[in-house]
Scaffold this motif. Structure first.
Motif, PDB file in Angstrom:
ATOM      1  N   SER A  41       0.834  -1.209   0.000  1.00 48.72           N
ATOM      2  CA  SER A  41       0.000   0.000   0.000  1.00 48.72           C
ATOM      3  C   SER A  41       0.865   1.254   0.000  1.00 48.72           C
ATOM      4  O   SER A  41       2.091   1.198  -0.006  1.00 48.72           O
ATOM      5  CB  SER A  41      -0.909  -0.007   1.227  1.00 48.72           C
ATOM      6  N   ALA A  42       0.199   2.397   0.051  1.00 43.89           N
ATOM      7  CA  ALA A  42       0.888   3.683  -0.066  1.00 43.89           C
ATOM      8  C   ALA A  42       1.667   4.050   1.188  1.00 43.89           C
ATOM      9  O   ALA A  42       2.276   5.118   1.238  1.00 43.89           O
ATOM     10  CB  ALA A  42      -0.140   4.780  -0.367  1.00 43.89           C
ATOM     11  N   GLN A  43       1.705   3.170   2.192  1.00 44.92           N
ATOM     12  CA  GLN A  43       2.426   3.487   3.420  1.00 44.92           C
ATOM     13  C   GLN A  43       3.935   3.480   3.226  1.00 44.92           C
ATOM     14  O   GLN A  43       4.674   3.884   4.089  1.00 44.92           O
ATOM     15  CB  GLN A  43       2.066   2.485   4.530  1.00 44.92           C
ATOM     16  N   GLY A  44       4.433   2.986   2.103  1.00 44.95           N
ATOM     17  CA  GLY A  44       5.870   2.968   1.868  1.00 44.95           C
ATOM     18  C   GLY A  44       6.280   1.683   1.187  1.00 44.95           C
ATOM     19  O   GLY A  44       5.511   1.079   0.449  1.00 44.95           O
ATOM     20  N   PHE A  45       7.521   1.279   1.441  1.00 49.52           N
ATOM     21  CA  PHE A  45       8.062   0.089   0.800  1.00 49.52           C
ATOM     22  C   PHE A  45       7.972  -1.130   1.698  1.00 49.52           C
ATOM     23  O   PHE A  45       8.640  -2.121   1.471  1.00 49.52           O
ATOM     24  CB  PHE A  45       9.522   0.336   0.398  1.00 49.52           C
ATOM     25  N   SER A  46       7.183  -1.070   2.733  1.00 49.85           N
ATOM     26  CA  SER A  46       7.038  -2.196   3.646  1.00 49.85           C
ATOM     27  C   SER A  46       6.211  -3.294   3.001  1.00 49.85           C
ATOM     28  O   SER A  46       5.498  -3.079   2.021  1.00 49.85           O
ATOM     29  CB  SER A  46       6.378  -1.734   4.951  1.00 49.85           C
ATOM     30  N   TRP A  47       6.338  -4.497   3.549  1.00 53.07           N
ATOM     31  CA  TRP A  47       5.577  -5.644   3.065  1.00 53.07           C
ATOM     32  C   TRP A  47       4.183  -5.578   3.679  1.00 53.07           C
ATOM     33  O   TRP A  47       3.976  -5.990   4.817  1.00 53.07           O
ATOM     34  CB  TRP A  47       6.278  -6.942   3.446  1.00 53.07           C
ATOM     35  N   THR A  48       3.234  -5.054   2.929  1.00 54.29           N
ATOM     36  CA  THR A  48       1.864  -4.906   3.410  1.00 54.29           C
ATOM     37  C   THR A  48       0.880  -5.326   2.334  1.00 54.29           C
ATOM     38  O   THR A  48       1.214  -5.403   1.153  1.00 54.29           O
ATOM     39  CB  THR A  48       1.558  -3.449   3.813  1.00 54.29           C
ATOM     40  N   ILE A  49      -0.342  -5.592   2.764  1.00 54.63           N
ATOM     41  CA  ILE A  49      -1.449  -5.840   1.847  1.00 54.63           C
ATOM     42  C   ILE A  49      -2.651  -5.035   2.324  1.00 54.63           C
ATOM     43  O   ILE A  49      -2.714  -4.633   3.506  1.00 54.63           O
ATOM     44  CB  ILE A  49      -1.827  -7.334   1.761  1.00 54.63           C
ATOM     45  N   THR A  50      -3.564  -4.796   1.429  1.00 53.75           N
ATOM     46  CA  THR A  50      -4.833  -4.149   1.772  1.00 53.75           C
ATOM     47  C   THR A  50      -5.955  -5.151   1.561  1.00 53.75           C
ATOM     48  O   THR A  50      -6.010  -5.802   0.505  1.00 53.75           O
ATOM     49  CB  THR A  50      -5.080  -2.902   0.905  1.00 53.75           C
ATOM     50  N   ILE A  51      -6.827  -5.295   2.553  1.00 50.58           N
ATOM     51  CA  ILE A  51      -7.934  -6.236   2.461  1.00 50.58           C
ATOM     52  C   ILE A  51      -9.254  -5.481   2.466  1.00 50.58           C
ATOM     53  O   ILE A  51      -9.323  -4.316   2.880  1.00 50.58           O
ATOM     54  CB  ILE A  51      -7.900  -7.263   3.624  1.00 50.58           C
ATOM     55  N   ASP A  52     -10.303  -6.133   1.982  1.00 46.49           N
ATOM     56  CA  ASP A  52     -11.584  -5.449   1.741  1.00 46.49           C
ATOM     57  C   ASP A  52     -12.544  -5.505   2.927  1.00 46.49           C
ATOM     58  O   ASP A  52     -13.765  -5.514   2.741  1.00 46.49           O
ATOM     59  CB  ASP A  52     -12.267  -6.035   0.502  1.00 46.49           C
ATOM     60  N   VAL A  53     -12.044  -5.537   4.144  1.00 51.57           N
ATOM     61  CA  VAL A  53     -12.882  -5.430   5.350  1.00 51.57           C
ATOM     62  C   VAL A  53     -12.274  -4.373   6.255  1.00 51.57           C
ATOM     63  O   VAL A  53     -11.053  -4.171   6.249  1.00 51.57           O
ATOM     64  CB  VAL A  53     -13.003  -6.776   6.095  1.00 51.57           C
ATOM     65  N   GLY A  54     -13.142  -3.697   7.027  1.00 51.45           N
ATOM     66  CA  GLY A  54     -12.663  -2.628   7.896  1.00 51.45           C
ATOM     67  C   GLY A  54     -13.486  -2.499   9.155  1.00 51.45           C
ATOM     68  O   GLY A  54     -14.071  -3.474   9.648  1.00 51.45           O
ATOM     69  N   ALA A  55     -13.549  -1.280   9.670  1.00 49.48           N
ATOM     70  CA  ALA A  55     -14.240  -1.024  10.930  1.00 49.48           C
ATOM     71  C   ALA A  55     -15.720  -1.387  10.849  1.00 49.48           C
ATOM     72  O   ALA A  55     -16.308  -1.850  11.838  1.00 49.48           O
ATOM     73  CB  ALA A  55     -14.071   0.444  11.318  1.00 49.48           C
ATOM     74  N   ASN A  56     -16.328  -1.192   9.683  1.00 51.66           N
ATOM     75  CA  ASN A  56     -17.742  -1.539   9.531  1.00 51.66           C
ATOM     76  C   ASN A  56     -17.978  -3.041   9.633  1.00 51.66           C
ATOM     77  O   ASN A  56     -19.117  -3.480   9.811  1.00 51.66           O
ATOM     78  CB  ASN A  56     -18.266  -1.028   8.187  1.00 51.66           C
ATOM     79  N   VAL A 102      -6.840   0.622  10.124  1.00 57.08           N
ATOM     80  CA  VAL A 102      -8.232   0.237   9.853  1.00 57.08           C
ATOM     81  C   VAL A 102      -8.994   1.432   9.320  1.00 57.08           C
ATOM     82  O   VAL A 102      -9.005   2.508   9.932  1.00 57.08           O
ATOM     83  CB  VAL A 102      -8.921  -0.304  11.122  1.00 57.08           C
ATOM     84  N   GLY A 103      -9.618   1.262   8.169  1.00 52.43           N
ATOM     85  CA  GLY A 103     -10.515   2.260   7.617  1.00 52.43           C
ATOM     86  C   GLY A 103     -11.945   1.774   7.723  1.00 52.43           C
ATOM     87  O   GLY A 103     -12.209   0.687   8.254  1.00 52.43           O
ATOM     88  N   PRO A 104     -12.901   2.525   7.210  1.00 53.81           N
ATOM     89  CA  PRO A 104     -14.304   2.093   7.297  1.00 53.81           C
ATOM     90  C   PRO A 104     -14.564   0.760   6.588  1.00 53.81           C
ATOM     91  O   PRO A 104     -15.276  -0.094   7.116  1.00 53.81           O
ATOM     92  CB  PRO A 104     -15.075   3.248   6.625  1.00 53.81           C
ATOM     93  N   ASP A 105     -13.985   0.576   5.412  1.00 52.84           N
ATOM     94  CA  ASP A 105     -14.264  -0.628   4.621  1.00 52.84           C
ATOM     95  C   ASP A 105     -13.019  -1.397   4.208  1.00 52.84           C
ATOM     96  O   ASP A 105     -13.127  -2.451   3.581  1.00 52.84           O
ATOM     97  CB  ASP A 105     -15.059  -0.258   3.359  1.00 52.84           C
ATOM     98  N   THR A 106     -11.843  -0.904   4.522  1.00 57.82           N
ATOM     99  CA  THR A 106     -10.596  -1.590   4.186  1.00 57.82           C
ATOM    100  C   THR A 106      -9.647  -1.533   5.368  1.00 57.82           C
ATOM    101  O   THR A 106      -9.807  -0.714   6.278  1.00 57.82           O
ATOM    102  CB  THR A 106      -9.914  -0.962   2.955  1.00 57.82           C
TER     103      THR A 106
END
Length: 345
Positions: free
Chosen positions: A127-142, A164-168
């Motif tokens: 993700s846009a957080q940098g060059f770290s090993w991350t993934i974005t998933i389609d579930v969040g706070a909701n 954690v975002g609303p939906d991701t």
């Protein structure tokens, strides 16, 4: 009509009357007060319109053909689009089967560990957080997701939720250099801490520098207080190398993780930890050892081994001489037969 002030005023008046009649007609609907006038006009001008229509039919047909041609092209483009979508759907059957297999393995792992999970799909990597090993998933706070929840899949530990975002949500993967998790060695229960090294094996520091460990041993998560950020018993990986013990306070291992971090698709967020530590129950079954085939070589004693080497050769020579004698006898018999045939009248 000349363009005078009176003619302009008359034109404006006619336009106003036309708009007024249109408004009254629309509001009146079926009971419009101008409906009678419309019917009378239709009766008077209908034949005229029919005649004009017959006169301009060839032109109208040509225009209609051009318009229909455009419609046909649009329909053809629509059919081609539907065909491409169908091909895509047929081509995605393998992917669908793969996802079903991943989901089945994940549900099996969650059942064995008694983890309450929320299924999710990976929608972005790095993700846009940098060059770290991350993934974005389609579930969040909701969906009930919170920070510092364990993420796993059908193979084992994937990582932990960091944002954690609303939906991701963003998940820090276990192979990230900033990732650390407490581990426990299968069987011996030796504790340690595993850290990510990118695309290299995880580095594990055992707290016991004299711990007995070998290649092929397996590790699971030790667990955290209140199951955050890690629940216990999640498979981590297999020991691939052990550094020699140098008498230090810790011992270094290198562990090949169960999870392939470059091909993640279906994952699960642990929203409820197990009631008791599953220990080693979630680890996959150990592969059965393959038996090594045994080859038995039987050595046949030779003639020399029995001390009959020369005798064997003599026997062969005798047989050869006998064969030669028999051939000579046969030749003599043939010559005698020939002489007898010559003496006969």
């Amino acid at each position: 009509m000349r363009d005078t002030k009176e003619s302009r005023l008359l034109l404006v008046l006619l336009i106003a009357i036309a708009f007024a009649l249109i408004t009254v007609d629309i509001r009146g609907g079926r009971n419009s007060p101008v409906d009678g006038a419309r019917q009378a006009a239709a009766a008077v001008f209908g034949p005229v319109e029919d005649g004009l229509s017959s006169a301009v039919d060839p032109v109208g047909n040509a225009i209609s053909a051009v318009r229909d041609s455009g419609n046909r092209h649009s329909r053809l483009a629509e059919l081609e689009k539907e065909n491409a979508a169908l091909k895509t759907k047929l081509g995605s059957d393998d992917r669908t089967r793969s996802r079903l297999g991943q989901l089945d393995r994940m549900l099996k792992l969650a059942g064995e560990g008694q983890y309450g999970i929320k299924g999710a799909q990976v929608i972005a990597i790095g993700s846009a957080q940098g060059f770290s090993w991350t993934i974005t998933i389609d579930v969040g706070a909701n969906d009930g997701i919170k920070r510092d929840m364990t993420v796993l899949n059908g193979d084992g530990l994937v990582g932990r939720v960091t944002t954690v975002g609303p939906d991701t949500s963003t998940v820090l993967l276990a192979n990230d250099p900033d990732f650390t998790v407490g581990t426990r060695l299968e069987g011996s229960d030796e504790l340690g801490f595993a850290s990510g090294q990118g695309d290299r094996p995880l580095r594990v520091e055992l707290l016991n520098g004299k711990a007995e460990v070998k290649k092929g041993d397996r590790l699971v998560t030790f667990g955290s207080e209140s199951d955050k950020p890690f629940v216990p018993g999640v498979p981590v990986g297999v020991v691939s190398r052990v550094d020699p013990s140098g008498g230090g306070l810790t011992r270094t291992l290198y562990v090949t993780p169960y999870v392939g971090f470059t091909k993640l698709d279906v994952v699960g967020v642990v929203v409820q930890g197990p009631k008791k530590d599953p220990r080693d129950e979630v680890l996959p079954a150990k592969p059965k050892p393959v038996p090594t085939p045994t080859v038995t070589v039987t050595v046949t004693p030779s003639a020399d081994a029995n001390g009959n080497g020369n005798g064997g050769n003599s026997g062969s020579e005798d047989r050869s001489r006998n064969d030669s004698s028999q051939n000579s006898s046969q030749n003599d018999s043939s010559q005698n037969d020939s002489s007898q045939n010559d003496q006969q009248p």
